[in-house]
Design an enzyme around this catalytic site. Structure first.
Site, PDB file in Angstrom:
ATOM      1  N   GLN A 192       0.837  -1.203   0.000  1.00 62.73           N
ATOM      2  CA  GLN A 192       0.000   0.000   0.000  1.00 62.73           C
ATOM      3  C   GLN A 192       0.872   1.254   0.000  1.00 62.73           C
ATOM      4  OE1 GLN A 192      -3.298  -0.601   2.552  1.00 62.73           O
ATOM      5  NE2 GLN A 192      -4.065   1.470   2.366  1.00 62.73           N
ATOM      6  N   SER A 207       3.862  -6.538   2.658  1.00 62.48           N
ATOM      7  CA  SER A 207       2.566  -6.442   3.324  1.00 62.48           C
ATOM      8  C   SER A 207       1.479  -7.048   2.440  1.00 62.48           C
ATOM      9  CB  SER A 207       2.271  -4.988   3.723  1.00 62.48           C
ATOM     10  OG  SER A 207       1.148  -4.913   4.559  1.00 62.48           O
ATOM     11  N   LEU A 208       0.504  -6.254   1.944  1.00 59.29           N
ATOM     12  CA  LEU A 208      -0.535  -6.835   1.095  1.00 59.29           C
ATOM     13  C   LEU A 208       0.081  -7.493  -0.140  1.00 59.29           C
ATOM     14  CD1 LEU A 208      -1.689  -5.559  -1.864  1.00 59.29           C
ATOM     15  CD2 LEU A 208      -1.698  -3.539  -0.448  1.00 59.29           C
ATOM     16  N   ARG A 220      -9.439  -7.834   4.368  1.00 60.10           N
ATOM     17  CA  ARG A 220      -8.284  -7.363   5.136  1.00 60.10           C
ATOM     18  C   ARG A 220      -8.310  -5.847   5.268  1.00 60.10           C
ATOM     19  NH1 ARG A 220      -2.780  -5.989   3.873  1.00 60.10           N
ATOM     20  NH2 ARG A 220      -1.217  -6.907   5.262  1.00 60.10           N
ATOM     21  N   HIS A 235       0.252  -3.074  11.089  1.00 62.55           N
ATOM     22  CA  HIS A 235       1.405  -3.865  11.554  1.00 62.55           C
ATOM     23  C   HIS A 235       1.840  -3.518  12.985  1.00 62.55           C
ATOM     24  CE1 HIS A 235       1.729  -5.746   7.683  1.00 62.55           C
ATOM     25  NE2 HIS A 235       1.726  -4.560   7.121  1.00 62.55           N
ATOM     26  N   GLN A 285       1.112 -11.661  10.154  1.00 66.60           N
ATOM     27  CA  GLN A 285       1.571 -10.478   9.415  1.00 66.60           C
ATOM     28  C   GLN A 285       0.739  -9.232   9.731  1.00 66.60           C
ATOM     29  OE1 GLN A 285       0.183  -9.031   5.952  1.00 66.60           O
ATOM     30  NE2 GLN A 285       1.805  -9.824   4.623  1.00 66.60           N
TER      31      GLN A 285
END
Length: 316
Positions: free
Chosen positions: A11, A95-96, A120, A204, A253
């Protein structure tokens, strides 16, 4: 011997117009965007191509949008003869982007990847009321000093290292007041710059625990296969292939540190990777790769011209 790893951005890389040229050029890309639109029951592709930017920036839209472009690029490369199973040693995503990597490598179907990322995004947004959480980049500090800053800034509130992106580029996440304190403390500990990031939630960190629980439930319902090449996990910074472990690590995560510096270091040292190839919108990971390991070749593929050049290089 050249060894490739494909990386997939996270992102922040989204931009209005993303994917438009791919859709106009390649039927495979159009098919990916249409399938994601149908899976989500919304015209996400219109938001991607035309905006408005505020709508695209929403976490629940940005996450599946970034995945769609990355997977579209992977599909176009496959039809041109550059196949992940044959030409990549590993995949990794920020991440994503880990979901994009896993979808490209066959762990998730495109429909499931899109729906998981929608869930998510919504779960991460809902976990903390708007304004109650923040993230900040601490530039010029090493990881140990950033951890000290976060601990000192906490004062009973959550403030944790969220992303270890590259040497001297650490992101902290947590309660707004604590993160604001971290920005001030970092300046006193030698940070070149410390600034709040324009994000809508504190990703996170342990404040995301409700989102982790939502993702555990969502991932439990989804069929998963072993990826065609191992994925270097964000939370481990080492490769995994077993679906049950992938599921577990994706849940971790949500609240865990994105260990990107260590992931790229593993790929280029233990993994023997000589070429990092970023598939997706923007060139963020390519820039980080060059900071992490200046000796590695790192390129970004996001346009038809990039595709042509890369296919010619690999298949020559």
């Amino acid at each position: 011997m050249t060894s490739f790893a494909f990386t997939f951005p996270g992102q922040g890389s989204q931009a209005v117009g993303m994917g438009k040229e791919l859709a106009e050029t390649y039927p495979e890309a159009r098919a990916v965007f249409a399938e994601v639109d149908e899976a989500l029951g919304q015209k996400l592709s219109t938001v991607m191509f035309e905006g408005p930017e505020d709508n695209l920036r929403l976490t629940e839209n940005a996450q599946p949008a970034l995945m769609a472009v990355s997977v579209a690029l992977a599909r176009v490369l496959e039809t041109r003869g550059v196949r992940l199973a044959e030409h990549a040693a590993y995949v990794a995503g920020h991440s994503l982007g880990e979901y994009s990597a896993l979808c490209a490598a066959g762990t998730f179907s495109l429909i499931d990847a899109a729906r998981l990322l929608k869930t998510r995004g919504q779960a991460m947004q809902k976990a903390v009321p708007v304004g109650h959480g923040a993230m900040a980049a601490l530039l010029g500090l090493d990881l140990a000093t950033a951890r000290e800053v976060a601990a000192e800034a906490g004062q009973g509130e959550v403030c944790e290292v969220a992303n270890d992106n590259a040497p001297g580029q650490i992101v902290v996440s947590g309660a707004t007041a604590a993160v604001e304190r971290a920005v001030e403390l970092a300046k006193g500990k030698g940070a070149k710059r410390a600034l709040l990031l324009p994000v809508s939630a504190p990703f996170h960190c342990s404040l995301m625990q409700p989102a982790a629980e939502s993702m555990a439930a969502a991932l439990a319902e989804v069929e998963m296969h072993a990826p065609v090449v191992p994925v270097v996990s964000n939370v481990l910074a080492t490769p995994i292939s077993e679906p049950a472990e992938i599921r577990q690590r994706l849940v971790e995560q949500v609240t865990g540190v994105v260990r990107w510096t260590e992931s790229v270091t593993w790929l280029t040292k233990e993994g023997g990777v000589t070429n990092l190839v970023e598939l997706g919108t923007g060139k963020v990971l390519t820039g980080l790769a060059k900071r992490i390991n200046p000796d590695v070749s790192a390129i970004a593929i996001g346009t038809p011209a990039d595709i042509d050049a890369f296919v010619a290089q690999v298949l020559s």
